[in-house]
Design an enzyme around this catalytic site. Structure first.
Site, PDB file in Angstrom:
ATOM      1  N   LYS A   1       4.484   8.354   8.971  1.00  0.00           N
ATOM      2  CA  LYS A   1       3.892   7.731  10.178  1.00  0.00           C
ATOM      3  C   LYS A   1       4.596   8.101  11.492  1.00  0.00           C
ATOM      4  CE  LYS A   1       1.106   4.318   7.959  1.00  0.00           C
ATOM      5  NZ  LYS A   1      -0.260   3.982   8.195  1.00  0.00           N
TER       6      LYS A   1
ATOM      7  N   TYR B   1       0.861  -1.192   0.000  1.00  0.00           N
ATOM      8  CA  TYR B   1       0.000   0.000   0.000  1.00  0.00           C
ATOM      9  C   TYR B   1       0.890   1.232   0.000  1.00  0.00           C
ATOM     10  CZ  TYR B   1      -3.492   3.454   1.422  1.00  0.00           C
ATOM     11  OH  TYR B   1      -4.315   4.559   1.477  1.00  0.00           O
TER      12      TYR B   1
ATOM     13  N   ASP C   1       9.370   2.167  -0.009  1.00  0.00           N
ATOM     14  CA  ASP C   1       8.363   2.861   0.778  1.00  0.00           C
ATOM     15  C   ASP C   1       8.512   2.393   2.217  1.00  0.00           C
ATOM     16  OD1 ASP C   1       6.180   3.850   2.066  1.00  0.00           O
ATOM     17  OD2 ASP C   1       4.740   3.324   0.494  1.00  0.00           O
TER      18      ASP C   1
HETATM   19  C1  LIG Z   1       3.688   1.791   3.320  1.00  0.00           C
HETATM   20  C2  LIG Z   1       2.760   2.964   3.238  1.00  0.00           C
HETATM   21  N1  LIG Z   1       3.000   3.933   2.343  1.00  0.00           N
HETATM   22  C3  LIG Z   1       2.220   5.015   2.239  1.00  0.00           C
HETATM   23  C4  LIG Z   1       1.121   5.170   3.048  1.00  0.00           C
HETATM   24  C5  LIG Z   1       0.253   6.379   2.924  1.00  0.00           C
HETATM   25  O1  LIG Z   1       0.462   7.218   4.023  1.00  0.00           O
HETATM   26  P1  LIG Z   1      -0.666   8.249   4.475  1.00  0.00           P
HETATM   27  O2  LIG Z   1      -1.806   7.476   5.005  1.00  0.00           O
HETATM   28  O3  LIG Z   1       0.042   9.089   5.514  1.00  0.00           O
HETATM   29  O4  LIG Z   1      -1.021   9.060   3.283  1.00  0.00           O
HETATM   30  C6  LIG Z   1       0.828   4.188   3.995  1.00  0.00           C
HETATM   31  C7  LIG Z   1      -0.358   4.317   4.877  1.00  0.00           C
HETATM   32  O5  LIG Z   1      -0.796   3.401   5.522  1.00  0.00           O
HETATM   33  C8  LIG Z   1       1.663   3.050   4.088  1.00  0.00           C
HETATM   34  O6  LIG Z   1       1.407   2.056   4.960  1.00  0.00           O
END
Ligand SMILES: Cc1ncc(COP(=O)(O)O)c(C=O)c1O
Length: 427
Positions: A263, A141, A235
């Site tokens: 996060k 994700y 990511d």
């Molecule tokens: C691995 C990863 N990347 C990107 C995101 C997106 O972050 P945000 O919810 O702060 O937009 C998330 C959100 O859960 C994530 O788990």
């Protein structure tokens, strides 16, 4: 006091889809969604004031539970200025501290959310390579932009582009492959490598449950992508600071071209960043042609929180040992319960993340396996745990996050609840 049903009706009357983020509407598990009024330590309090041991932890950011690290520092920032429309010194210092832990981020740019961080990293990769193709892996994700959806994990199971508001043109440039399957990546790159700007992935996946890369997978991704002239984006929005100050890349000794983080960095306040090789980040305006911006990017309150988070983790590295020990105890306890009651499930854990699927066999490797888990058994387990005062995320794609605030006694209580819940759902 309003009942949960009344709150649910009120929410649906004002929110599209019943919530500001879909998983919160609780449809994956049915029943009345959890409405929270407060949090303290590792406890979440529902709308009636009942306390639950919380393993959602804001979907990852709350490494310190509901204790805000350096809250004095954040409060002091209120008096010095809540928001600046200029670069500020604390923001520069925070970027330097991040680079100290993630040297691959030679240059970086702050954003407000992980979604924007990924969007920025992908745009930089496309501009730097002058290619538009993007490779992603099912069940990872990366936020909710058009490029990040389609077979994404977490609560974003979007598979039909047009129907889901994503232009077919966008979908044509995005290739979604099975995670941990290097041959499929090599095959794609052999045919279309010249069109691929970047391979985007979670180096340790936390969005289809916890899925670890098989030995050699990440190394193979880096070398196959680079051989095709494509870039690799890690990511680490979940994994940075969850897996330690060096994130997954530090732990595995790997160097991606670009990285996204978020996060935990803000200790509960919204801040994220993307960054990587200096020559790539030189694409950003005004130095280069690539535009990304943000009114709240590098928000002073979140930056103050970021310093406090790093102060705490740098100053007390033993916090990781404590969280790891508790997660291990929880994981082993769950595994023993499965053995005792004849459930053929495997618990996986890493640092302060614990997970299992209602699916027999070895720990899962990809999204196809993740989807084999029995969603309706998880839904019953979720509610049986909630009745027993344990709050899990209402989706089988989510993991259990521990924090520095979870105590041994709370982990014991969780295991007692799990035993009761497993027995209850068996009958
Ligand atoms: C691995 C990863 N990347 C990107 C995101 C997106 O972050 P945000 O919810 O702060 O937009 C998330 C959100 O859960 C994530 O788990």
């Amino acid at each position: 006091m309003q009942t949960g049903e009344e709150l649910e009706a009120q929410a649906w009357a004002v929110f599209g889809g019943g919530a500001s983020s879909p998983v919160r509407a609780g449809r994956r598990v049915g029943g009345v969604p959890f409405f929270q009024q407060a949090g303290a330590g590792a406890l979440a309090y529902d709308h009636t004031g009942r306390a639950y041991i919380d393993y959602v932890m804001g979907y990852g950011p709350l490494l310190f539970g509901y204790r805000m690290p350096g809250s004095e520092r954040v409060k002091a920032q209120f008096d010095t200025g809540v928001l600046f429309g200029s670069t500020h010194h604390a923001e520069i210092r925070l970027a330097e501290r991040i680079r100290g832990h993630l040297p691959s981020m030679e240059r970086l740019r702050f954003t407000t959310t992980g979604t924007e961080a990924v969007m920025g990293a992908v745009r930089v990769a496309r501009a730097a390579t002058k290619r538009s193709g993007l490779v992603r892996f099912g069940g990872n994700y990366h936020g909710h932009t058009d490029i990040a959806l389609l077979d994404a994990g977490a609560s974003a199971e979007t598979s039909a582009p047009q129907a889901a508001g994503i232009p077919a043109g966008v979908a044509r440039d995005v290739h979604v492959l099975p995670y941990n399957d290097l041959p499929s990546l090599e095959a794609l790159l052999a045919c279309e490598g010249e069109q691929i700007a970047a391979v985007l992935l979670e180096p340790v996946v936390g969005n289809m449950g916890l899925v670890l890369p098989v030995p050699g997978f990440l190394e193979g991704v880096l070398s196959a992508a680079h051989a095709a002239g494509a870039l690799v984006i890690f990511d680490e929005v979940i994994s940075w600071l969850r897996l330690g100050l060096g994130g997954a890349q530090g732990r595995l000794g790997l160097q991606p071209d670009l990285t996204t983080i978020g996060k935990i960095l803000g200790g509960g306040l919204p801040i994220a960043a993307f960054g990587g090789r200096a020559d790539l980040l030189a694409c950003l305006a005004p130095q280069g042609p690539v535009f990304t911006g943000g009114t709240h990017a590098g928000h002073p309150l979140a930056v103050a929180a970021g310093h406090a988070v790093l102060d705490e983790l740098e100053g007390q590295p033993e916090l990781y040992d404590t969280m790891r020990r508790r997660a291990e105890y929880l994981a082993q306890g769950l595994q023993r319960l499965f053995t005792r009651y004849g459930y053929p499930y495997q618990v996986v854990w890493l640092e302060s993340i614990v997970d299992f699927k209602f699916r027999p066999g070895d720990p899962i490797r990809d999204y196809t396996q993740a989807k084999e888990a029995k969603a309706e058994v998880f839904a019953r387990y979720y509610h049986a745990m909630r009745e027993r005062g344990i709050l899990l995320a209402p989706s089988y794609n989510e993991v259990m996050f521990l924090s520095t605030e979870h105590t041994d006694a709370q982990v014991e209580e969780t295991l007692r609840a799990a035993e009761g819940a497993l027995l209850a759902i068996k009958h």
